[in-house]
Design a protein around this motif. Structure first.
Motif, mmCIF file in Angstrom:
data_model
loop_
_atom_site.group_PDB
_atom_site.id
_atom_site.type_symbol
_atom_site.label_atom_id
_atom_site.label_comp_id
_atom_site.label_asym_id
_atom_site.label_seq_id
_atom_site.Cartn_x
_atom_site.Cartn_y
_atom_site.Cartn_z
ATOM 1 N N ALA A 87 -59.260 15.521 -23.052
ATOM 2 C CA ALA A 87 -58.926 14.126 -23.354
ATOM 3 C C ALA A 87 -57.908 14.050 -24.486
ATOM 4 O O ALA A 87 -56.971 13.245 -24.434
ATOM 5 N N TRP A 88 -58.083 14.883 -25.514
ATOM 6 C CA TRP A 88 -57.151 14.855 -26.640
ATOM 7 C C TRP A 88 -55.742 15.246 -26.192
ATOM 8 O O TRP A 88 -54.756 14.625 -26.595
ATOM 9 N N GLN A 89 -55.641 16.269 -25.338
ATOM 10 C CA GLN A 89 -54.331 16.658 -24.819
ATOM 11 C C GLN A 89 -53.727 15.538 -23.981
ATOM 12 O O GLN A 89 -52.526 15.261 -24.067
ATOM 13 N N PHE A 90 -54.556 14.889 -23.188
ATOM 14 C CA PHE A 90 -54.073 13.803 -22.336
ATOM 15 C C PHE A 90 -53.610 12.614 -23.164
ATOM 16 O O PHE A 90 -52.552 12.023 -22.908
ATOM 17 N N LEU A 91 -54.372 12.275 -24.191
ATOM 18 C CA LEU A 91 -54.052 11.105 -25.017
ATOM 19 C C LEU A 91 -52.754 11.284 -25.811
ATOM 20 O O LEU A 91 -52.155 10.286 -26.232
ATOM 21 N N LEU A 111 -60.171 8.650 -16.901
ATOM 22 C CA LEU A 111 -59.974 10.095 -16.962
ATOM 23 C C LEU A 111 -61.275 10.783 -16.564
ATOM 24 O O LEU A 111 -62.288 10.641 -17.234
ATOM 25 N N ASN A 112 -61.228 11.497 -15.456
ATOM 26 C CA ASN A 112 -62.383 12.215 -14.910
ATOM 27 C C ASN A 112 -63.608 11.313 -14.734
ATOM 28 O O ASN A 112 -64.700 11.595 -15.251
ATOM 29 N N PRO A 113 -63.459 10.207 -14.014
ATOM 30 C CA PRO A 113 -64.627 9.351 -13.765
ATOM 31 C C PRO A 113 -65.614 10.028 -12.817
ATOM 32 O O PRO A 113 -65.232 10.849 -11.983
ATOM 33 N N ARG A 114 -66.870 9.680 -12.964
ATOM 34 C CA ARG A 114 -67.930 10.175 -12.080
ATOM 35 C C ARG A 114 -68.712 8.958 -11.587
ATOM 36 O O ARG A 114 -69.834 8.717 -11.999
ATOM 37 N N LEU A 115 -68.071 8.202 -10.703
ATOM 38 C CA LEU A 115 -68.589 6.895 -10.305
ATOM 39 C C LEU A 115 -69.217 6.874 -8.917
ATOM 40 O O LEU A 115 -69.708 5.845 -8.486
ATOM 41 N N GLU A 116 -69.203 7.989 -8.214
ATOM 42 C CA GLU A 116 -69.698 7.978 -6.841
ATOM 43 C C GLU A 116 -71.052 8.661 -6.708
ATOM 44 O O GLU A 116 -71.311 9.362 -5.743
ATOM 45 N N ASP A 117 -71.925 8.463 -7.662
ATOM 46 C CA ASP A 117 -73.280 9.009 -7.604
ATOM 47 C C ASP A 117 -74.147 8.066 -6.779
ATOM 48 O O ASP A 117 -74.626 7.044 -7.249
ATOM 49 N N VAL A 118 -74.343 8.433 -5.514
ATOM 50 C CA VAL A 118 -75.065 7.556 -4.591
ATOM 51 C C VAL A 118 -76.492 7.310 -5.065
ATOM 52 O O VAL A 118 -77.047 6.223 -4.888
ATOM 53 N N ALA A 119 -77.093 8.297 -5.701
ATOM 54 C CA ALA A 119 -78.475 8.134 -6.147
ATOM 55 C C ALA A 119 -78.594 7.011 -7.163
ATOM 56 O O ALA A 119 -79.624 6.354 -7.257
ATOM 57 N N THR A 120 -77.531 6.774 -7.935
ATOM 58 C CA THR A 120 -77.569 5.720 -8.950
ATOM 59 C C THR A 120 -77.043 4.404 -8.405
ATOM 60 O O THR A 120 -77.634 3.348 -8.588
ATOM 61 N N ILE A 121 -75.898 4.479 -7.725
ATOM 62 C CA ILE A 121 -75.284 3.262 -7.206
ATOM 63 C C ILE A 121 -76.067 2.705 -6.022
ATOM 64 O O ILE A 121 -76.187 1.508 -5.844
ATOM 65 N N GLY A 122 -76.614 3.588 -5.192
ATOM 66 C CA GLY A 122 -77.351 3.152 -4.015
ATOM 67 C C GLY A 122 -76.483 3.201 -2.772
ATOM 68 O O GLY A 122 -75.288 3.451 -2.824
ATOM 69 N N ILE A 123 -77.109 2.965 -1.618
ATOM 70 C CA ILE A 123 -76.396 3.103 -0.352
ATOM 71 C C ILE A 123 -76.469 1.833 0.492
ATOM 72 O O ILE A 123 -76.006 1.818 1.612
ATOM 73 N N GLY A 124 -77.010 0.776 -0.042
ATOM 74 C CA GLY A 124 -77.181 -0.440 0.733
ATOM 75 C C GLY A 124 -76.075 -1.451 0.512
ATOM 76 O O GLY A 124 -74.950 -1.134 0.126
ATOM 77 N N TYR A 125 -76.425 -2.714 0.732
ATOM 78 C CA TYR A 125 -75.463 -3.809 0.647
ATOM 79 C C TYR A 125 -74.862 -3.926 -0.746
ATOM 80 O O TYR A 125 -73.661 -4.114 -0.913
ATOM 81 N N ALA A 126 -75.709 -3.804 -1.794
ATOM 82 C CA ALA A 126 -75.217 -3.936 -3.162
ATOM 83 C C ALA A 126 -74.186 -2.854 -3.481
ATOM 84 O O ALA A 126 -73.171 -3.112 -4.133
ATOM 85 N N ALA A 127 -74.448 -1.612 -3.018
ATOM 86 C CA ALA A 127 -73.503 -0.527 -3.268
ATOM 87 C C ALA A 127 -72.194 -0.772 -2.537
ATOM 88 O O ALA A 127 -71.112 -0.520 -3.068
ATOM 89 N N ARG A 128 -72.284 -1.277 -1.302
ATOM 90 C CA ARG A 128 -71.064 -1.573 -0.546
ATOM 91 C C ARG A 128 -70.254 -2.673 -1.232
ATOM 92 O O ARG A 128 -69.022 -2.591 -1.321
ATOM 93 N N GLN A 129 -70.939 -3.682 -1.747
ATOM 94 C CA GLN A 129 -70.254 -4.742 -2.485
ATOM 95 C C GLN A 129 -69.548 -4.194 -3.713
ATOM 96 O O GLN A 129 -68.415 -4.574 -4.026
ATOM 97 N N LEU A 130 -70.243 -3.297 -4.431
ATOM 98 C CA LEU A 130 -69.654 -2.707 -5.636
ATOM 99 C C LEU A 130 -68.380 -1.951 -5.288
ATOM 100 O O LEU A 130 -67.365 -2.064 -5.982
#
Length: 247
Positions: free
Chosen positions: A45-49, A128-147
């Motif tokens: 991150a420091w190198q990137f910034l 920078l290096n997001p980890r946003l596709e954790d299905v166990a946390t976000i879920g797999i139903g309608y709410a996750a699809r909306q997100l």
């Protein structure tokens, strides 16, 4: 065409330049991924910034939690911009800030990330290096699809590097997605895609089948089945670099 990075330092330099090109093109929701196992994000991150230090107080950097932000402030010394955890009371977006960089946000913080992006409005944001596709946390139903439809699908990749066994997926804005294969003399380009290749795309590529989303020009044969070398290649080089950084 941008050359395939020979080492992690080159990859970070390419990521900085690709992010700057994306910003210059007017993109406001930008994603940078160095999808490398065991990567310690703070030195990267420091190198990137370093590419954005001239923005001074117009830059805001967010870490997922106050502890990571405090550690960065301690290690980086006096800074011309604010470094905060996403949940800190002092994390409120300021009117004079023009660029926002979130360091390794995960699906745990996705609701707070979305809220902050709403406050930011049309000002540019880099993940920078997001980890946003954790299905166990976000879920797999309608709410996750909306997100995904409401928020996650907004982001455009400026840079992506992911080592595979004997190969790698690579993309740098504004180039297309590419799969490179390790050879005895380095890496050679195998195939380009309009979107990030998934597991099925890679299976087809290494089985010697024509990709389904890329037109093969007339007179050009579909790729023959490349082999997957067992050597670590770039991944070994990256791991050596990480050890040199003290990770």
């Amino acid at each position: 065409m941008l050359a395939f990075p020979a080492d992690l330092e080159t990859a970070v330099e390419q990521a900085k330049e690709a992010a700057q090109r994306a910003l210059a093109a007017g993109l406001t929701r930008i994603q940078v991924d160095l999808a490398i196992p065991e990567l310690k994000i703070q030195p990267i991150a420091w190198q990137f910034l370093a590419a954005f230090l001239d923005r001074g107080a117009k830059l805001r950097v967010f870490f997922p939690d106050p502890g990571a932000a405090a550690l960065a402030r301690r290690d980086w010394g006096e800074l011309p911009f604010a470094v905060r955890g996403m949940e800190e009371l002092k994390a409120a977006v300021q009117p004079e800030e023009e660029l926002f960089i979130f360091i390794e946000p995960s699906s745990v913080e996705v609701q707070r990330l979305e809220q902050l992006c709403q406050e930011i409005g049309d000002r540019p944001v880099i993940l920078l290096n997001p980890r946003l596709e954790d299905v166990a946390t976000i879920g797999i139903g309608y709410a996750a699809r909306q997100l995904r439809e409401r928020f996650l699908n907004q982001w455009q990749s400026a840079y992506y590097l992911s080592p595979l066994e004997g190969a790698a997926i690579f993309q740098a804005y504004p180039q297309r997605w590419q799969v490179w294969q390790e050879t005895d003399t380095g890496y050679e380009l195998l195939q380009e895609y309009d979107q990030r290749p998934n597991g099925e795309d890679l299976d087809r590529l290494f089985a010697g089948l024509a990709p389904v989303d890329v037109e093969v020009p007339l007179g050009v044969a579909a790729p023959t089945a490349p082999t997957r070398p067992s050597r670590g290649g770039l991944l070994n080089e990256l791991q050596r670099f990480l050890r040199a950084l003290g990770s």
